[in-house]
Design an enzyme around this catalytic site. Sequence first.
Site, PDB file in Angstrom:
ATOM      1  N   SER A  21      87.038  37.056  37.912  1.00  0.00           N
ATOM      2  CA  SER A  21      86.855  38.400  38.434  1.00  0.00           C
ATOM      3  C   SER A  21      86.167  38.360  39.790  1.00  0.00           C
ATOM      4  CB  SER A  21      86.041  39.241  37.449  1.00  0.00           C
ATOM      5  OG  SER A  21      85.815  40.541  37.942  1.00  0.00           O
ATOM      6  N   ARG A  46      79.454  44.359  42.337  1.00  0.00           N
ATOM      7  CA  ARG A  46      79.311  44.952  41.003  1.00  0.00           C
ATOM      8  C   ARG A  46      79.942  46.339  40.938  1.00  0.00           C
ATOM      9  NH1 ARG A  46      75.230  43.565  37.191  1.00  0.00           N
ATOM     10  NH2 ARG A  46      74.442  41.461  37.517  1.00  0.00           N
ATOM     11  N   HIS A  49      83.620  45.859  40.795  1.00  0.00           N
ATOM     12  CA  HIS A  49      83.990  45.401  39.460  1.00  0.00           C
ATOM     13  C   HIS A  49      83.961  46.542  38.443  1.00  0.00           C
ATOM     14  CE1 HIS A  49      84.112  43.240  35.690  1.00  0.00           C
ATOM     15  NE2 HIS A  49      82.977  43.831  35.358  1.00  0.00           N
TER      16      HIS A  49
END
Length: 209
Positions: A21, A46, A49
């Site tokens: 990822s 983050r 994501h």
Amino acid sequence: MTDKMFMGASTKQGMDIATKSREIIRGLIGDDVKDLNPAERDIVERIVHSTADPEYAKLVHMSSDFVDVAMASLRNNETILTDINMVKYGITQYPGEVECYIKNEEVKQIAKQEQITRAAAAIRYAAQNDFEGIVVSGNAPTAVFEAMDLYQKCEMNVKAIVGVPVGFVGAADSKEALKNSNIPNIVVEGPKGGTPIAVACVNSLIQHL
């Protein structure tokens, strides 16, 4: 920083997924974050994501002092004040207090008497009860406006504001005002935002403690 920290992975399979990822995200947003320091870059990664939306890398804006001031507050175990409980429950592994007063009975009375939103009333209630720390808004622009107003009046000890409310009414305006203030801040420009962004930002900071 490890991929375990990035994703909260605790098994080999989870860490393999985290690694893949991270590689994908960096490939998508590398040019947008190349000038950020590692802590700032981790926050943006983050957020991307958590939303699966690389556009956020272009929309996130942090004041130059945001990370340092926010980290100092967290290291001192100062309070994290959230606008809604969903944001509160998403913040994990923080040794200090994470508070949300949106359902507090006194807050409801303040909102009714002052004819303001409960989110704004919750910020006012916190200020009246010796709050010191970071304000985190993923939902309510009125919470951002109230925290800014009380800060400017020296009536609230706000160290930094995570201002990422979502919506088409007031959200963009609150974030633009915060971005142009002297309060250490992170915002997402425009109407985008929400709980996942707020949580990703704070949990990223906590992982750097």
